[in-house]
Design a protein around this motif. Structure first.
Motif, mmCIF file in Angstrom:
data_model
loop_
_atom_site.group_PDB
_atom_site.id
_atom_site.type_symbol
_atom_site.label_atom_id
_atom_site.label_comp_id
_atom_site.label_asym_id
_atom_site.label_seq_id
_atom_site.Cartn_x
_atom_site.Cartn_y
_atom_site.Cartn_z
ATOM 1 N N GLY A 23 8.402 4.585 -1.693
ATOM 2 C CA GLY A 23 7.278 4.623 -0.765
ATOM 3 C C GLY A 23 6.041 5.230 -1.386
ATOM 4 N N GLY A 24 6.217 6.287 -2.203
ATOM 5 C CA GLY A 24 5.082 6.886 -2.894
ATOM 6 C C GLY A 24 4.477 5.959 -3.932
ATOM 7 N N ILE A 25 5.315 5.202 -4.636
ATOM 8 C CA ILE A 25 4.805 4.252 -5.627
ATOM 9 C C ILE A 25 4.014 3.143 -4.938
ATOM 10 N N CYS A 26 4.549 2.625 -3.836
ATOM 11 C CA CYS A 26 3.824 1.576 -3.092
ATOM 12 C C CYS A 26 2.504 2.102 -2.549
ATOM 13 N N ARG A 27 2.486 3.338 -2.093
ATOM 14 C CA ARG A 27 1.233 3.920 -1.608
ATOM 15 C C ARG A 27 0.211 4.028 -2.743
ATOM 16 N N SER A 28 0.669 4.421 -3.936
ATOM 17 C CA SER A 28 -0.236 4.522 -5.078
ATOM 18 C C SER A 28 -0.765 3.154 -5.492
ATOM 19 N N TRP A 30 -1.124 0.548 -3.539
ATOM 20 C CA TRP A 30 -2.076 0.136 -2.493
ATOM 21 C C TRP A 30 -3.438 0.789 -2.703
ATOM 22 N N ASN A 31 -3.454 2.087 -2.888
ATOM 23 C CA ASN A 31 -4.725 2.799 -3.027
ATOM 24 C C ASN A 31 -5.459 2.381 -4.298
ATOM 25 N N THR A 32 -4.712 2.209 -5.399
ATOM 26 C CA THR A 32 -5.348 1.781 -6.644
ATOM 27 C C THR A 32 -5.916 0.373 -6.516
ATOM 28 N N GLY A 33 -5.144 -0.521 -5.903
ATOM 29 C CA GLY A 33 -5.635 -1.881 -5.717
ATOM 30 C C GLY A 33 -6.853 -1.934 -4.810
ATOM 31 N N LEU A 34 -6.866 -1.109 -3.750
ATOM 32 C CA LEU A 34 -8.022 -1.082 -2.844
ATOM 33 C C LEU A 34 -9.255 -0.526 -3.553
ATOM 34 N N GLU A 35 -9.062 0.531 -4.345
ATOM 35 C CA GLU A 35 -10.193 1.090 -5.087
ATOM 36 C C GLU A 35 -10.738 0.070 -6.084
ATOM 37 N N GLN A 36 -9.848 -0.663 -6.736
ATOM 38 C CA GLN A 36 -10.284 -1.672 -7.695
ATOM 39 C C GLN A 36 -11.090 -2.764 -7.004
ATOM 40 N N HIS A 72 9.381 -7.085 -6.905
ATOM 41 C CA HIS A 72 9.007 -7.836 -5.707
ATOM 42 C C HIS A 72 8.405 -6.929 -4.642
ATOM 43 N N VAL A 73 8.839 -5.677 -4.600
ATOM 44 C CA VAL A 73 8.297 -4.744 -3.607
ATOM 45 C C VAL A 73 6.834 -4.434 -3.911
ATOM 46 N N LEU A 74 6.524 -4.190 -5.193
ATOM 47 C CA LEU A 74 5.145 -3.887 -5.567
ATOM 48 C C LEU A 74 4.253 -5.120 -5.392
ATOM 49 N N GLN A 75 4.769 -6.292 -5.717
ATOM 50 C CA GLN A 75 3.992 -7.505 -5.510
ATOM 51 C C GLN A 75 3.727 -7.757 -4.030
ATOM 52 N N GLN A 76 4.709 -7.442 -3.190
ATOM 53 C CA GLN A 76 4.508 -7.598 -1.759
ATOM 54 C C GLN A 76 3.464 -6.620 -1.237
ATOM 55 N N THR A 77 3.395 -5.428 -1.810
ATOM 56 C CA THR A 77 2.361 -4.467 -1.430
ATOM 57 C C THR A 77 0.978 -5.010 -1.733
ATOM 58 N N LEU A 78 0.812 -5.606 -2.916
ATOM 59 C CA LEU A 78 -0.475 -6.210 -3.258
ATOM 60 C C LEU A 78 -0.781 -7.417 -2.376
ATOM 61 N N LYS A 79 0.252 -8.162 -1.984
ATOM 62 C CA LYS A 79 0.032 -9.304 -1.100
ATOM 63 C C LYS A 79 -0.402 -8.841 0.290
ATOM 64 N N ASP A 80 0.204 -7.750 0.780
ATOM 65 C CA ASP A 80 -0.222 -7.194 2.065
ATOM 66 C C ASP A 80 -1.660 -6.683 1.995
ATOM 67 N N LEU A 81 -2.013 -6.073 0.867
ATOM 68 C CA LEU A 81 -3.389 -5.610 0.683
ATOM 69 C C LEU A 81 -4.354 -6.786 0.680
ATOM 70 N N ASP A 82 -3.996 -7.866 0.003
ATOM 71 C CA ASP A 82 -4.853 -9.044 -0.039
ATOM 72 C C ASP A 82 -5.055 -9.629 1.352
ATOM 73 N N GLN A 83 -3.981 -9.675 2.145
ATOM 74 C CA GLN A 83 -4.096 -10.192 3.510
ATOM 75 C C GLN A 83 -4.963 -9.289 4.372
ATOM 76 N N ALA A 84 -4.813 -7.965 4.211
ATOM 77 C CA ALA A 84 -5.624 -7.034 4.992
ATOM 78 C C ALA A 84 -7.100 -7.146 4.639
ATOM 79 N N ARG A 96 -4.073 4.854 2.233
ATOM 80 C CA ARG A 96 -2.781 5.339 2.709
ATOM 81 C C ARG A 96 -2.554 6.744 2.161
ATOM 82 N N SER A 97 -2.623 7.719 3.054
ATOM 83 C CA SER A 97 -2.462 9.115 2.646
ATOM 84 C C SER A 97 -1.003 9.523 2.729
ATOM 85 N N HIS A 98 -0.689 10.609 2.041
ATOM 86 C CA HIS A 98 0.697 11.086 1.987
ATOM 87 C C HIS A 98 1.163 11.621 3.329
ATOM 88 N N ARG A 99 0.275 12.233 4.098
ATOM 89 C CA ARG A 99 0.672 12.883 5.342
ATOM 90 C C ARG A 99 0.588 11.946 6.544
#
Length: 417
Positions: A23-28, A30-36, A72-84, A96-99
């Protein structure tokens, strides 16, 4: 059709720690992809899902911890980000914050998901890099799993399967129509005079929740005691959400089985529950009243009922229509007169024109039903257009109708000349 099945997971200690790590890796990611994406937008450029997946594969060489999570989990995270981003825009998607963001990740490949039942109350699922995971078999799976999502809610972990149940939506439903009025005192009232409501939190839970909020105010941010209090508050909140979702699902199933057309008000719940501007201490401010109204609306789950009805209608073939909510509570269902003074109280409606007396929610539900029948009668389901009794006739038909009535349209024009 596709449907969801949710079960509570019983992780081992090692599996729970591994799930938190993923979950922490997926959050990272997501945030890195959004910043990019935001940096690219500032430069006037664009980067999409395919390019980010390539860069993610290259980043695993420099950051080995990315390889701990399934690809596949990390790719799905990027796909969800793309859809959002495509739906809401780059600048409106949140970090996506830790808390504030509970861990959640999806396994999209059905070939890597194996589900078995190992007892009357238990089942297990095999997931990549997790192995076999036990979960409570609280309901039948009902089909082949297409994907699996692992998420934590409070102290408990859950797995949600996207299942192909093999059912087909019926063409039509022969039942009658019904109007539904959603309120803050009674959750749902039908045009037939039925009232549907239930308390989602008990008196003891309400008192305990208030005491926990007082304890939370006396704790230090970042402390262990504060974390324990937050976990206890989340437990009560999760129970309330589960009861509300169960109520909405049962009511939606009952309505769609009985009625062929369900008419709802087109309520913008997000806009209606927006916070009021100002402060409570300011003279004449109604921030406190608006806050209480927002809590009452959210507690009844108006939007959740609408989603549940749309979901249940897929299995019965019922038609769901949304109509404008303006003046439905001020209009008399008997004579159609509109007067705000007719709504004497929350529960009493007495028409000032014809003297018709009825429960205010039932009267509003009848008006909603009538508006829905008018919309469906002319074959127009748009909720932003005015409700008319009959559709306008084409110009050719108007001329033909005039000629049949003996009105000399052309002859009259020549005489006028």
């Amino acid at each position: 059709m596709l449907s969801g099945r949710k079960y509570q997971v019983e992780f081992t200690l090692a599996q729970a720690e591994f799930a938190e790590r993923i979950g922490g890796i997926c959050r990272s990611v997501w945030n890195t992809g959004l910043e990019q994406r935001r940096v690219y937008r500032e430069r006037g450029a664009f980067i999409g899902y395919a390019e980010q997946c390539k860069q993610l594969a290259d980043a695993k060489e420099d950051f080995g911890w990315l390889a701990d999570a399934p690809s596949h989990v990390l790719q799905q995270t990027l796909k969800d980000l793309d859809q959002a981003v495509r739906t809401h825009g780059t600048w409106k998607v949140r970090w996506r914050s830790h808390r504030k963001w509970p861990p959640s990740f999806r396994f999209p490949d059905a070939k890597q998901i194996i589900v078995e039942r190992i007892g009357r109350k238990w089942g297990r699922v095999k997931l990549p890099k997790f192995g076999w995971v036990r979960f409570r078999w609280s309901r039948p799976l009902g089909g082949a799993a297409r994907s699996a999502t692992i998420a934590r809610d409070g102290r408990h972990w859950f797995v949600s399967f996207l299942v192909e149940d093999g059912q087909i939506t019926p063409a039509t439903h022969p039942g009658p129509a019904v109007g539904i009025d959603r309120g803050v005192v009674v959750a749902a009232t039908t045009s037939d005079g039925d009232f549907h409501d239930r308390p989602f939190i008990s008196g003891g839970e309400r008192q305990r929740y208030r005491r926990l909020q007082q304890q939370l105010a006396r704790t230090r941010k970042g402390g262990n005691r504060r974390e324990r209090v937050v976990a206890k508050l989340a437990t009560i909140t999760r129970r309330v959400r589960s009861r509300r979702a169960d109520f909405n699902a049962q009511l939606a199933a009952q309505l769609t089985r009985r009625y062929g057309t369900v008419v709802l008000e087109d309520l913008k719940t997000k806009n209606m529950t927006a916070g009021a501007k100002g402060t409570v201490e300011r003279p004449g401010s109604r921030v406190a009243q608006k806050s209480g109204l927002n809590k009452a609306i959210l507690d009844k789950g108006w939007y959740g009922l609408e989603r549940a009805v749309n979901n249940a209608a897929r299995y019965t073939g019922s038609k769901v229509i949304k109509v404008p909510a303006a003046y439905t509570s001020q209009t008399c269902s008997a004579c159609r007169a509109v007067d705000a003074a007719s709504r004497e109280s929350q529960a009493r409606f007495a028409c000032t024109s014809c003297g018709h007396v009825e429960h205010a929610d039932v009267n509003a539900a009848k008006n909603i039903k009538a508006a829905g029948q008018a919309v469906s009668g002319r074959g127009d389901l748009a909720t932003r257009r005015s409700v008319k009794r009959q559709p306008p006739r084409p110009r050719a038909r108007q001329h033909a109708a005039s000629a049949t009535r003996g009105i000399p349209v052309l002859q009259g024009r020549e005489e006028a000349k």
